[in-house]
Write a protein that holds these residues in place. Structure first.
Motif: not given
Length: 442
Positions: A34, A77, A80-81, A83-85, A89, A129, A133, A136
């Protein structure tokens, strides 16, 4: 204008969404796969300056503030990465609910909230957003807490006992100089020199604590002047707790070397809570459970319980039998021992325990789970607390444990990540700065 709960976090901790790329924009940092744009850093920095307009003199110079903001964006970042991985959601409906809740708390309509939130150039999409975030990140931190943090019933009992004596609460602030994981002797020495230099300026009156925290601290609360809020002694890390009780208002403790680095702790204020008056007898017991789906008609389970009881009555070691024969997964590894509990807290076996003498052994007791044998080990007077009060005490202890553990987790995440911070000319800070060749001799 009131400060919104989520927006305050978003502005002061730089939880901002990427600004649209423009031709004049450039990369401030590469974080794994990112990028963080300079426009993002500028927007977050402008937000912080606006939020702290009343104490602008305490803010560090803009270049230092931008560096602090960039580091927070990097950490955002990375989280968040992660959490997303992990498959986490946040649905649009959850964002709608959060926005509506913030608006209601500030006596605004949703449209008015969005209008105020976007008046400094943030689009409505970016505002939503930001909220998503933050939700999340909260979800990831909660998941980490649930998988990592454990609070025993005895810790809850001790906290409630302390509160029953009229627990003191402490308003604290800190300054943190972090050290990397596996810090070298040189890095530790540099950290020590930095924290010693900050302390020297505080002692000489060259800086006040709030300004020093905003300028020098690496803690996540630096831009709040290091403010930690009000805490009971159970919420204070053990490295500080013993010394804190003898400090006076305004005293500064440290530097102290902790799990994350060096820290200064200031006692801002002290207040006393009223003592709780209700106490109740609590019992320390061991138990062996023989599970049964139908204990009233399960002759095998009853026979096993009676055999174990006979062995215990004949002098067998309760802890050894509990480890080998109990079906209670929560207590068998502890020799069947439970945390201190009141009669009500012991449920179906409570009345039997209350009727035993210390070291007394019960006959097998039929319960909904099966057949239970209990041994009363001792009694004490503890705080009579409702389920809500126990939950509050457990949450208080858990927050303190989580603060330390999650900070270590974030530092490990930062240390494992690929982070390339860029200079204004686009070159990497990890690369040496090019110097011009010397002019040819005449």
């Amino acid at each position: 204008m009131k400060k919104f709960a989520f927006l305050l976090i978003a502005a002061q901790l730089a939880f901002v969404s990427p600004a649209p790329a423009q031709s004049i924009d450039s990369i401030a940092a590469v974080v794994n796969e990112d990028v963080i744009l300079r426009s993002e850093v500028k927007l977050a920095t402008d937000n912080i300056i606006a939020q702290n307009s009343a104490r602008a003199a305490e803010l560090p110079p803009r270049d230092i503030l931008e560096r602090q903001v960039l580091e927070r964006l990097i950490m955002m970042r990375l989280q968040l990465a992660r959490a997303n991985s992990s498959g986490m959601r946040v649905e649009d409906a959850e964002v709608d609910q959060a926005v509506a809740s913030i608006a209601q708390q500030n006596n605004l309509t949703t449209a008015q909230l969005v209008a105020q939130a976007t008046q400094n150039g943030m689009s409505e999409q970016a505002f939503r957003k930001t909220i998503a975030d933050e939700l999340l990140l909260q979800r990831m931190k909660m998941a980490y807490a649930q998988s990592t943090i454990r609070v025993s019933e005895s810790e809850v009992d001790n906290a409630l006992s302390s509160m029953s004596k009229g627990g003191t609460q402490y308003h604290l602030a800190n300054i943190v100089v972090t050290l990397p994981e596996g810090a070298t002797a040189e890095q530790i020495e540099l950290g020590q020199k930095k924290i010693d230099g900050i302390k020297a300026q505080l002692d000489k009156g060259e800086l006040d604590f709030t300004a020093a925290a905003m300028r020098f601290s690496n803690g996540p609360n630096a831009l709040d002047g290091g403010d930690l809020g009000w805490r009971a002694i159970e919420e204070v890390p053990p490295a500080f707790a013993q010394q804190l009780v003898s400090m006076k208002q305004g005293d500064i403790l440290g530097p102290v070397r902790g799990t994350t680095g060096f820290q200064l702790l200031k006692l801002v204020e002290v207040r006393q809570n009223a003592a709780a008056s209700n106490t109740v007898t609590q019992y320390r017991v061991q138990q062996i459970l023989i599970k049964s789906a139908d204990p009233a008609n399960d002759n095998a389970a009853r026979a096993k319980a009676e055999t174990l009881h006979a062995r215990l009555a004949g002098g067998a070691d309760f802890a050894k039998l509990a480890k080998s024969d109990s079906d209670d997964a929560a207590s068998k590894d502890r020799g069947g021992e439970l945390d201190w509990r009141s009669q009500d807290g012991l449920g179906e076996v409570g009345a039997t325990v209350a009727g035993l003498a210390d070291n007394g052994l019960s006959a097998p007791i039929q319960t909904a789970q099966g057949w239970v044998i209990v041994k009363r080990l001792g009694t004490r007077q503890g705080v009579a607390a409702s389920d809500d009060q126990r939950a509050q005490a457990r949450d208080m202890i858990g927050r303190r444990k989580l603060e330390e553990a999650y900070d270590r987790f974030l530092r490990e995440m930062r240390g494992e990540a690929y982070v390339d911070i860029r200079r204004a000319d686009g070159s990497s800070e990890s690369a040496p700065v090019a110097t011009p060749a010397p002019a040819p001799a005449n």
